[in-house]
Design an enzyme around this catalytic site. Structure first.
Site: not given
Ligand code: NAD
Length: 255
Positions: A143, A147
């Site tokens: 990744h 991450k």
């Molecule tokens: P990121 O850090 O870019 O975004 C996370 C966002 O969540 C931030 O903007 C943060 O301010 C916000 N946040 C935190 N607490 C919050 C709350 N209580 N209410 C609302 N917003 C809140 O991370 P990302 O790269 O976008 O990834 C997010 C998650 O998705 C991670 O856990 C990642 O591993 C996962 N992910 C899953 C998939 C999938 O296909 N399932 C794909 C990519 C990423």
């Protein structure tokens, strides 16, 4: 379906906002992220709220959560308590979380998917099919360098499914590690998992299988976050047809 995107300022959340507004069956009605509350979402459609508590659940059919596990737990229970469907991509949720969601979702549905990319869903299925035929296997997930959790949710789910499909895994021959951790982490079934973090990557996974005289390598690459969007928007469109809590996109895809 009227969609709220939670984590709308994040890498995934902002891409989800864009995917929702171009889907003719979905309407972006709310966005939540404390990082940019009061500002417009990335598509300039709605004003971002600081938390879910500021939303009227009657205005939302489905909430999509891409945040962090601690926040997602609370957000998902808010959905359950308010009859809102939840599509969850956030990684780091554990079996105990899923059990608590199962008892909480009585009037709406929940999908928790470790990976929304169709190819990654297929890779997990293929790994499960191959598992009974190979006594040794290792999982490598790769990744981007931002991450925060390891191993990835996809790797954890892949390991669980391989361990469920076969209990005949060979013993690790390693007696001494010159550098601690060289053999990676030990997942379900005793299968080794290795997490690579490298700038330039998005999300990738290899499953290596070995038996006498042959190996099999399965590999999936998400080259762009666009790879997740078809699965996420599909889930938002059909979640009302899948009662209760579902783990993994497989049943939504009919595989
Ligand atoms: P990121 O850090 O870019 O975004 C996370 C966002 O969540 C931030 O903007 C943060 O301010 C916000 N946040 C935190 N607490 C919050 C709350 N209580 N209410 C609302 N917003 C809140 O991370 P990302 O790269 O976008 O990834 C997010 C998650 O998705 C991670 O856990 C990642 O591993 C996962 N992910 C899953 C998939 C999938 O296909 N399932 C794909 C990519 C990423």
């Amino acid at each position: 379906m009227r969609v709220a995107v939670i984590g709308a300022a994040g890498r995934m959340g902002s891409a989800v906002c864009e995917a929702v507004v171009v889907d003719e069956h979905l309407d972006l009605v709310a966005a939540v992220d404390p990082l940019c509350s009061g500002e417009k979402d990335p598509t300039d459609t709605v004003v971002v709220s600081e938390s879910l508590q500021h939303l009227d659940p009657a205005d939302v059919d489905v909430a999509v959560d891409f945040t962090v596990a601690e926040a997602a737990r609370l957000n998902i229970h808010w959905c359950a308590n308010n009859g809102v469907h939840a599509v969850v991509g956030t990684s780091g949720l554990v079996d105990g979380d899923i059990a608590s969601f199962r008892s909480a979702f009585t009037s709406s549905n929940c999908l928790v998917a470790p990976n929304f990319a169709i190819g990654a869903v297929l890779l997990m299925r293929f790994a499960e099919m191959a598992a009974p035929f190979f006594p040794t296997a290792e999982v490598i997930e790769l990744h981007h360098d931002n991450k925060v959790d390891a191993p990835s949710g996809t790797a954890m789910r892949t390991l669980e499914r391989m361990a469920e499909a076969s209990s005949e895994w060979g013993i690790d021959p390693t007696e001494h590690e010159t550098i601690a951790g060289s053999r990676g982490g030990t997942g379900p079934g005793g299968i080794s998992v290795h997490s690579i973090r490298l700038r330039g990557l998005v999300a990738h996974q290899e499953v290596l299988f070995g038996t006498d005289g042959e190996t099999l390598t399965l590999r999936h690459d998400s080259l762009d976050r666009a790879s997740f969007m078809a699965g996420i928007t599909l889930a938002c469109r059909v979640i009302s047809e899948h009662p209760g809590v579902t783990v993994g996109l497989d049943t939504y895809l009919g595989i």
